[in-house]
Design an enzyme around this catalytic site. Structure first.
Site, PDB file in Angstrom:
ATOM      1  N   ASP A 198      -0.288   5.055   0.719  1.00  0.00           N
ATOM      2  CA  ASP A 198      -0.490   6.229   1.833  1.00  0.00           C
ATOM      3  C   ASP A 198      -0.682   5.595   3.198  1.00  0.00           C
ATOM      4  O   ASP A 198      -1.583   4.864   3.258  1.00  0.00           O
ATOM      5  CB  ASP A 198      -1.831   7.057   1.415  1.00  0.00           C
ATOM      6  N   ASP A 210       0.852  -1.104   0.051  1.00  0.00           N
ATOM      7  CA  ASP A 210       0.012  -0.007  -0.038  1.00  0.00           C
ATOM      8  C   ASP A 210       1.082   1.216   0.048  1.00  0.00           C
ATOM      9  O   ASP A 210       2.048   0.942   0.289  1.00  0.00           O
ATOM     10  CB  ASP A 210      -0.910  -0.022   1.397  1.00  0.00           C
TER      11      ASP A 210
HETATM   12  C1  XBP Z   1      -5.403   6.194   0.653  1.00  0.00           C
HETATM   13  C2  XBP Z   1      -6.445   6.977  -0.040  1.00  0.00           C
HETATM   14  C3  XBP Z   1      -6.156   8.043  -1.165  1.00  0.00           C
HETATM   15  C4  XBP Z   1      -5.431   9.091  -0.647  1.00  0.00           C
HETATM   16  C5  XBP Z   1      -5.640  10.596  -1.697  1.00  0.00           C
HETATM   17  O1  XBP Z   1      -4.918   5.275  -0.292  1.00  0.00           O
HETATM   18  O2  XBP Z   1      -7.648   6.666   0.157  1.00  0.00           O
HETATM   19  O3  XBP Z   1      -7.448   8.316  -1.620  1.00  0.00           O
HETATM   20  O4  XBP Z   1      -6.049   9.669   0.511  1.00  0.00           O
HETATM   21  O5  XBP Z   1      -5.090  10.174  -2.773  1.00  0.00           O
HETATM   22  P1  XBP Z   1      -3.740   3.984  -0.148  1.00  0.00           P
HETATM   23  P2  XBP Z   1      -6.107  10.610  -4.212  1.00  0.00           P
HETATM   24  O6  XBP Z   1      -3.745   4.014   1.411  1.00  0.00           O
HETATM   25  O7  XBP Z   1      -4.447   3.051  -0.837  1.00  0.00           O
HETATM   26  O8  XBP Z   1      -2.519   4.294  -0.695  1.00  0.00           O
HETATM   27  O9  XBP Z   1      -6.603  11.996  -3.753  1.00  0.00           O
HETATM   28  O10 XBP Z   1      -5.026  10.686  -5.157  1.00  0.00           O
HETATM   29  O11 XBP Z   1      -7.254   9.537  -4.257  1.00  0.00           O
HETATM   30 MG    MG Z   2      -3.226   3.337   3.406  1.00  0.00          MG
END
Ligand code: XBP
Ligand code: MG
Length: 251
Positions: free
Chosen positions: A12, A10
């Protein structure tokens, strides 16, 4: 006995703590620039993280009456501006990788484990993080970059993991996911993957019932040792190493 052949990461909250000081700030910059009377403070953004995907998050905030209504095209245009602001914040180098991420990535890469990304975030945001926080060589070291709207249903649906597995021709029993949130864990679990969770400030209160390991971070050999929150395999650990992931996948 299943062997560990593939690790899907993953982004973020797992590779780096991008949400509070990266995505959140970029959304607020885009709202401000467009004259929209809405700012997401740290606590509000924590609530909104229950909704994965930036455009979906904005839609949710509109639907609950906290942002002025706007058509999808306006949401998409605002989100495109947000992504540009996010890229600039990342390019400033203000979001480092979480402890142990580079170490574990390098160890796995050197051992010939297939590495991939499975994320809800937008490809351009992912690319910025790889380029500025990880290093350009990682564009070639990840065998798949599964991101954003490439699948219609975002996490907690399993689709983005299923897509990555399909692209790699990898079997779920040979694959382990690294996640930080309940939505991420649910997505990996629904795809049939073992999952190690590293929590952060936004996700330490989430439930991860059934996860294979829940820790405060991956940690470093010369660090203080990680906090272990769930350890159903009874692993002995000070920091998370590749052999722990191999033990988990062997079952
Ligand atoms: C986390 C998310 C993303 C980010 C924002 O994704 O939910 O939406 O918060 O990114 P992960 P965008 O943990 O799966 O990486 O604004 O580009 O959607
Ligand atoms: Mg995440």
């Amino acid at each position: 006995m299943a062997e560990l052949k593939c690790i899907l990461w993953d982004v973020d909250g797992t590779l780096a703590d991008t949400e509070r000081d990266g995505h959140r700030v970029a959304f607020n910059m885009a709202f401000d620039e467009a004259g929209i009377d809405r700012q997401w403070d740290v606590a509000t953004y924590g609530e909104l993280l229950a909704v994965t995907g930036g455009k979906e998050r904005m839609r949710f905030d509109i639907d609950r009456g906290d942002m002025p209504d706007m058509p999808y095209e306006t949401i998409a245009a605002l989100h495109a501006r947000k992504t540009i602001h996010y890229q600039s914040l990342i390019a400033e180098g203000r979001i480092p990788l979480r402890p142990g991420v580079r170490r574990l990535l390098e160890e796995a890469y050197e051992q010939g484990i297939t590495l991939g990304i499975s994320t809800t975030t937008t490809p351009a945001a992912l690319d910025a993080l790889i380029e500025h926080s990880l290093g350009k060589e990682w564009f070639d070291r990840f065998a798949v970059l599964a991101a954003g709207d490439i699948v219609p249903a975002k996490k907690p649906a399993p689709d983005i993991y299923n897509y990555a597995l399909e692209q790699l021709g990898a079997a779920p029993e040979n694959t382990l996911a690294l996640e930080d949130s309940a939505n991420g864990w649910k997505s990996a679990h629904a795809a049939g993957l073992k999952c190690v969770v590293t929590v952060n400030g936004y996700t330490s209160g989430h439930h991860f019932n059934g996860a294979d390991l829940v820790v405060s971070e991956l940690g470093e050999p010369n660090g203080n040792g990680v906090d272990v929150l769930q350890n159903p395999h009874g692993l002995e650990l000070h920091h998370v190493a590749l052999h722990h992931l191999q033990t988990i996948v062997r079952g």
